[in-house]
Design a protein around this motif. Structure first.
Motif, PDB file in Angstrom:
ATOM      1  N   LEU A  14       4.231  70.040  33.910  1.00  0.00           N
ATOM      2  CA  LEU A  14       4.642  71.442  33.486  1.00  0.00           C
ATOM      3  C   LEU A  14       3.605  72.591  33.658  1.00  0.00           C
ATOM      4  CD1 LEU A  14       6.476  69.665  30.372  1.00  0.00           C
ATOM      5  CD2 LEU A  14       7.598  70.500  32.287  1.00  0.00           C
ATOM      6  N   LYS A 207       9.153  70.075  39.212  1.00  0.00           N
ATOM      7  CA  LYS A 207       9.683  70.479  38.105  1.00  0.00           C
ATOM      8  C   LYS A 207      10.941  70.948  38.119  1.00  0.00           C
ATOM      9  CE  LYS A 207       9.211  73.739  34.113  1.00  0.00           C
ATOM     10  NZ  LYS A 207       8.440  74.916  33.699  1.00  0.00           N
ATOM     11  N   ASN A 209      13.390  71.410  35.888  1.00  0.00           N
ATOM     12  CA  ASN A 209      13.740  72.275  34.781  1.00  0.00           C
ATOM     13  C   ASN A 209      12.927  72.113  33.753  1.00  0.00           C
ATOM     14  OD1 ASN A 209      14.867  70.015  33.401  1.00  0.00           O
ATOM     15  ND2 ASN A 209      16.901  70.161  34.813  1.00  0.00           N
ATOM     16  N   ASP A 210      13.230  72.756  32.724  1.00  0.00           N
ATOM     17  CA  ASP A 210      12.004  72.426  31.669  1.00  0.00           C
ATOM     18  C   ASP A 210      12.174  71.289  31.087  1.00  0.00           C
ATOM     19  OD1 ASP A 210      11.329  75.079  31.747  1.00  0.00           O
ATOM     20  OD2 ASP A 210      12.637  76.027  30.217  1.00  0.00           O
TER      21      ASP A 210
END
Length: 427
Positions: A14, A207, A209-210
């Motif tokens: 992240l 990544k 998405n969040d």
């Protein structure tokens, strides 16, 4: 080993975009972006093994380290160049003849007389170049990948010499590749002290998405074996300051014939799945880990000592503390609890405890009846302000018990670690 634990890889994925997002076009210059840090580390480890005579001394080592790290910026232009360097010096405070030499501690390497060195010094450097968002570096480095990860959990860290490329030309995707041809043992000075011949590594992390991230890495370690690794991490955001994180880690290893203890004991698959519920200052973890194949999961150690030689932290699995719960056919469960005590007791204070139980261990003698269990606890304090800001104190303890029919796989005992780190940002 607690250098990589549940969720650590997820945090790395992240944050990787932010850490490496600066492109060559944003370079401020060789000097302007340079940084020098000094870390003062006082470290002590004691292991009370229960299978040694009562008259024998417990393996223990205590030392003081001074670790300087310099990282330059990149020169401006289409191709930026720079230099990274480190200098380490360590003094032995205790752990001489009769107490040093335990492979799992290894602060100061023993000489031919059996006496540990009084001190040691080590230096290393690497040159680097950057084009756009791609960096190539050659020299002494400390890679932190699931298939090649240096150990920084002792007095001095390991290092490797070779070429390493990281590229982040596509948003949220980081691709890496490298080749390393020597390893410096954490308790010694020579570039060939680890005995590594060569290891090629490659892989990527993305990544989506969040909430969701994934990673794949592989390595080919000459005269040891081939290894693949996969990670899947998903974070469910819940109401009222809560979250649920699912973290899957898995390895597939094929040992070389000349390295495997037996010709038919070359394959291993091991995986772990951890669920961590975070609510306010508390976190609760439940994890399962399972090993299968003709042998257990092999990693770390030094080629010069007959071990695998891919770095002492190359085990990104949930149930890895003092024991790694990585025996042949071993199945283990973990329950853990962590709490941030900053608002209750003292800012910067946190605590974690875990219980792990492993069963079905095949130690090669007792046909899969072995068991082990570990109670782990760690208290950490980081100074939040004042002249000693960022100084950290870590108190760690493990109680490990191994059944009689698994003694061919592991040793039981009690372990204590006390680490004090004081990082100083010089500029």
């Amino acid at each position: 080993m607690l250098n990589k634990r549940i969720g650590v890889l997820a945090l790395g994925v992240l944050s990787a975009t932010q850490v490496m997002a600066q492109s060559q076009a944003d370079s401020k210059g060789f000097v302007e972006d340079s940084h020098l840090t000094l870390n003062l580390r006082n470290a002590y480890i004691n292991r009370d093994y229960k299978d040694t005579p009562s008259s024998a001394q417990d393996p223990a080592e205590w030392g003081q380290a001074f670790m300087g790290t310099f990282s330059s910026g990149f020169t401006q232009g289409t191709v930026g160049v720079g230099v990274d360097a480190f200098g380490y010096y360590a003094v032995r405070l205790d752990g001489g003849k009769g107490r040093s030499g335990a492979g799992g501690i290894d602060f100061f390497k023993q000489g031919d007389s059996g006496q540990a060195a009084d001190d040691l010094a080590r230096f290393g450097a690497a040159v680097k170049a950057r084009i756009s968002n791609t960096v190539i570096k050659y020299g002494d480095q400390q890679p932190a990948l699931p298939v090649l990860s240096y150990d920084n959990g002792r007095l001095l860290p390991e290092s490797f010499t070779g070429t390493y490329i990281t590229s982040q030309e596509i948003e949220n995707l980081e691709v890496v590749a490298g080749r390393f041809t020597s390893e410096v043992r954490k308790s010694a000075t020579g570039h060939d002290s680890g005995g590594l011949k060569s290891i090629n590594v490659w892989g990527a992390k993305y990544k989506f998405n969040d909430a969701f991230s994934a990673a794949y890495y592989a390595a080919d370690n000459e005269d040891s074996g081939k290894k693949q690794y996969v990670n899947l991490n998903y974070v469910f955001a819940l109401p009222q300051d809560q979250s649920l994180t699912l973290d899957f880690n898995g390895y597939k290893t094929k040992l070389d014939r000349d390295y495997a203890a037996a010709d038919d004991a070359r394959d291993n698959k091991i995986w772990s799945l951890a669920a961590t519920w975070a609510v306010g200052i508390h976190s609760f973890t439940l994890a399962h880990q399972r090993s299968s194949g003709e042998t257990g999961y092999d990693y770390g150690g030094y080629k010069s000592a007959g071990s695998y030689g891919d770095g002492g932290n190359s085990i990104y699995l949930a149930n890895s503390y003092w024991s790694d719960f990585n025996g042949k056919d071993e199945r283990s469960w973990q329950v853990a609890y962590g709490v941030d005590l900053s608002g209750l007791v003292l800012p910067g204070l946190s605590y974690k405890t875990a219980y792990v139980r492993g069963t079905n261990i095949d130690d090669g003698v007792h046909d899969g009846r072995g068991e082990e269990r570990e109670i782990f606890s760690q208290l950490t304090y980081v100074v939040q302000s004042g002249p000693a800001k960022d100084l950290s104190l870590r108190l760690r303890n493990s109680f490990l018990r191994v059944s009689e029919d698994a003694k061919g796989y592991n040793r039981e005992g009690n372990e204590t670690r006390i680490f004090v780190d004081y990082p100083i940002n010089v500029f």
